[in-house]
Design an enzyme around this catalytic site. Sequence first.
Site, short mmCIF file in Angstrom:
data_model
loop_
_atom_site.label_atom_id
_atom_site.label_comp_id
_atom_site.label_asym_id
_atom_site.label_seq_id
_atom_site.Cartn_x
_atom_site.Cartn_y
_atom_site.Cartn_z
N GLY A 146 0.85 -1.19 0.00
CA GLY A 146 0.00 0.00 0.00
C GLY A 146 0.89 1.24 0.00
O GLY A 146 2.11 1.16 -0.21
N ALA A 170 -8.53 4.88 -1.48
CA ALA A 170 -8.76 6.17 -0.79
C ALA A 170 -9.14 7.24 -1.80
O ALA A 170 -8.53 7.37 -2.84
CB ALA A 170 -7.50 6.58 -0.03
N GLN A 171 -10.17 7.98 -1.44
CA GLN A 171 -10.70 8.94 -2.41
C GLN A 171 -10.44 10.37 -2.00
O GLN A 171 -9.89 11.18 -2.74
CB GLN A 171 -12.21 8.74 -2.54
N ARG A 183 -14.92 12.30 13.29
CA ARG A 183 -15.58 11.12 12.74
C ARG A 183 -16.39 10.34 13.76
O ARG A 183 -17.51 9.92 13.49
CB ARG A 183 -14.54 10.18 12.14
N GLU A 192 -1.35 2.01 8.46
CA GLU A 192 -2.47 1.65 9.35
C GLU A 192 -2.09 0.60 10.40
O GLU A 192 -2.73 0.51 11.44
CB GLU A 192 -3.64 1.15 8.48
N SER A 216 -4.40 9.60 7.17
CA SER A 216 -3.83 8.26 7.02
C SER A 216 -2.89 8.21 5.82
O SER A 216 -1.76 7.70 5.93
CB SER A 216 -4.94 7.24 6.86
C1 LIG Z 1 -12.46 3.25 0.79
C2 LIG Z 1 -11.40 3.95 1.58
C3 LIG Z 1 -11.26 5.34 1.48
C4 LIG Z 1 -10.27 6.00 2.21
N1 LIG Z 1 -10.09 7.35 2.05
C5 LIG Z 1 -9.04 7.96 2.66
C6 LIG Z 1 -8.74 9.32 2.39
O1 LIG Z 1 -9.39 9.98 1.59
N2 LIG Z 1 -7.67 9.89 3.03
C7 LIG Z 1 -6.88 9.18 3.92
O2 LIG Z 1 -5.93 9.74 4.46
N3 LIG Z 1 -7.16 7.89 4.18
C8 LIG Z 1 -8.20 7.26 3.57
N4 LIG Z 1 -8.46 5.94 3.82
C9 LIG Z 1 -7.57 5.21 4.73
C10 LIG Z 1 -6.24 4.92 4.06
O3 LIG Z 1 -6.41 4.77 2.68
C11 LIG Z 1 -5.61 3.65 4.59
O4 LIG Z 1 -5.66 3.60 5.97
C12 LIG Z 1 -4.15 3.61 4.19
O5 LIG Z 1 -4.03 3.83 2.81
C13 LIG Z 1 -3.53 2.29 4.58
O6 LIG Z 1 -2.32 2.17 3.93
P1 LIG Z 1 -1.32 1.02 4.36
O7 LIG Z 1 -0.15 1.13 3.45
O8 LIG Z 1 -1.08 1.07 5.80
O9 LIG Z 1 -2.15 -0.32 4.09
P2 LIG Z 1 -2.87 -0.88 2.78
O10 LIG Z 1 -3.00 0.13 1.74
O11 LIG Z 1 -4.11 -1.54 3.28
O12 LIG Z 1 -1.85 -1.95 2.28
C14 LIG Z 1 -1.59 -3.12 3.03
C15 LIG Z 1 -0.79 -4.07 2.16
O13 LIG Z 1 -0.35 -5.19 2.93
C16 LIG Z 1 -0.65 -6.39 2.24
N5 LIG Z 1 -0.77 -7.46 3.23
C17 LIG Z 1 -1.74 -7.66 4.15
N6 LIG Z 1 -1.47 -8.75 4.88
C18 LIG Z 1 -0.29 -9.25 4.42
C19 LIG Z 1 0.50 -10.40 4.73
N7 LIG Z 1 0.15 -11.27 5.70
N8 LIG Z 1 1.65 -10.63 4.02
C20 LIG Z 1 2.01 -9.78 3.01
N9 LIG Z 1 1.30 -8.70 2.67
C21 LIG Z 1 0.16 -8.44 3.37
C22 LIG Z 1 -1.92 -6.06 1.47
O14 LIG Z 1 -2.15 -6.96 0.43
C23 LIG Z 1 -1.59 -4.65 1.00
O15 LIG Z 1 -0.76 -4.65 -0.13
C24 LIG Z 1 -9.43 5.26 3.09
C25 LIG Z 1 -9.59 3.87 3.20
C26 LIG Z 1 -10.55 3.22 2.45
C27 LIG Z 1 -10.68 1.73 2.60
#
Ligand SMILES: Cc1cc2nc3c(=O)[nH]c(=O)nc-3n(C[C@H](O)[C@H](O)[C@H](O)COP(=O)(O)OP(=O)(O)OC[C@H]3O[C@@H](n4cnc5c(N)ncnc54)[C@H](O)[C@@H]3O)c2cc1C
Length: 405
Positions: A18, A51-52, A277, A369, A384
């Site tokens: 992500g 994320a939008q 929120r 996250e 986030s």
């Molecule tokens: C619909 C939606 C809208 C949102 N809108 C906003 C916004 O407008 N602004 C904002 O700031 N935030 C927003 N958020 C929140 C934000 O997008 C997320 O919290 C943030 O992008 C998370 O990023 P990340 O890199 O931590 O995790 P993620 O993007 O969830 O990536 C996690 C990665 O880990 C991988 N993974 C999981 N488990 C394992 C494992 N066991 N082994 C290997 N890989 C694994 C997954 O496949 C993925 O590639 C939104 C979230 C959603 C769902």
Amino acid sequence: MRPVRTGVSFDVLVIGSGASGLAAAVSAERAGARVGVATKTTLQACNSAKAQGGIQAAFGEDDSPEIHAEDVMRSSHETANPRLVEVLTTEAPSAIHWLEEVGVEFTRSNGGYRLARCGGASRKRLLQVGDRTGHAITKALREAYEAGPGAQLPHHALTVLRPGEHGWTATFRTKNDDTVEIDAGTIVLAAGGRCYAEAETRGELSTNHPNATGETTRIAVEAGAETRDLDALQYHPNGGAWPATMQGYSIPETTRAYGAVLLNADGEEFTDSLGARDAVSQAIFDEVAKGKGLLTPDGFPAVWLDTTRIEPEDAEISLPYMLRRYRGAGIDPLTEPIYTYPVLHYQNGGLVIDEHAETTLEGVFACGEIAGGTHGRNRMMGNSLLECTVFGRRAGRAAAEKARA
Ligand SMILES: Cc1cc2nc3c(=O)[nH]c(=O)nc-3n(C[C@H](O)[C@H](O)[C@H](O)COP(=O)(O)OP(=O)(O)OC[C@H]3O[C@@H](n4cnc5c(N)ncnc54)[C@H](O)[C@@H]3O)c2cc1C
């Protein structure tokens, strides 16, 4: 099954693709490390791409990192870690410029960024790329990583993490159900939250990608990492409630930033639509419990989001994807209000980290996250993606440095 020793090793092994994992990977590589990104399915599959709404940074003339930090602390009910918040808000403007340098083009108007005010914020501070901000950020970061020498390990689901000879050893299950082990000097855990799995357990809807199942947090805890606020899950106040194809869709908070308000069945405003929120979600739950809500045509609770108050020009610039989705489903949000109800969205807490994103396990970093502290028990919208960028960069840099030490 005995794990297969692949013989492959990295200076920095990032788990998750992500925004936070990609930011860490790009940053570790730029710091001179040999990097691998292992991810559960494809590199594109993640919450970040969904994320939008946007990403916060204090660019307004009446704004500053200090005011941004005050808003975060207030929204978290003073439960966030002030040092992490200071890092988040102080580095926000440079994080935006870094994203621009890798190719993200934020929406502009009148010669500057188009800034919106999001829930809990005292200033206009939300930058957007239309309403596909997360897609734009992950695409640019992925392309930056793919352009370098770093390895990609799709279909590698982390199952175990243990100390290794020169750092850490990670065990993965691959697409063919093989079990493989990979060594790394340091590890960056960027595997996101658990709201998809949690919603399934509760029998509720979630905005999350199916890969948001949270096992990596459990794996880190089994290896000895400390957590905080893990019980604090966030409801997005505006899940789509009708038509059926929009159920679980997260209606961007920017609808409310651009004038939409929440109304009960009698057409009365019952809460500050731009409150924090947790407060807005609770107000909707309470209104429905008082019998002042609506029922969707298929019998689920809801209230109105009066999107007809949004100026068409604002909607076209900042909500084009949302408009397309609803119009495709037969409803025009600019001419009729839409049904909405809170939906499980975000894991506020997570692994304890310090300001360099290192967990309580030496050589294991966490960002995005999966990490806790930056938002306390209640995250503000737009912080986030910011956390992913600020702490992803920090994690990548620090992990590269420690791997070389
Ligand atoms: C619909 C939606 C809208 C949102 N809108 C906003 C916004 O407008 N602004 C904002 O700031 N935030 C927003 N958020 C929140 C934000 O997008 C997320 O919290 C943030 O992008 C998370 O990023 P990340 O890199 O931590 O995790 P993620 O993007 O969830 O990536 C996690 C990665 O880990 C991988 N993974 C999981 N488990 C394992 C494992 N066991 N082994 C290997 N890989 C694994 C997954 O496949 C993925 O590639 C939104 C979230 C959603 C769902």
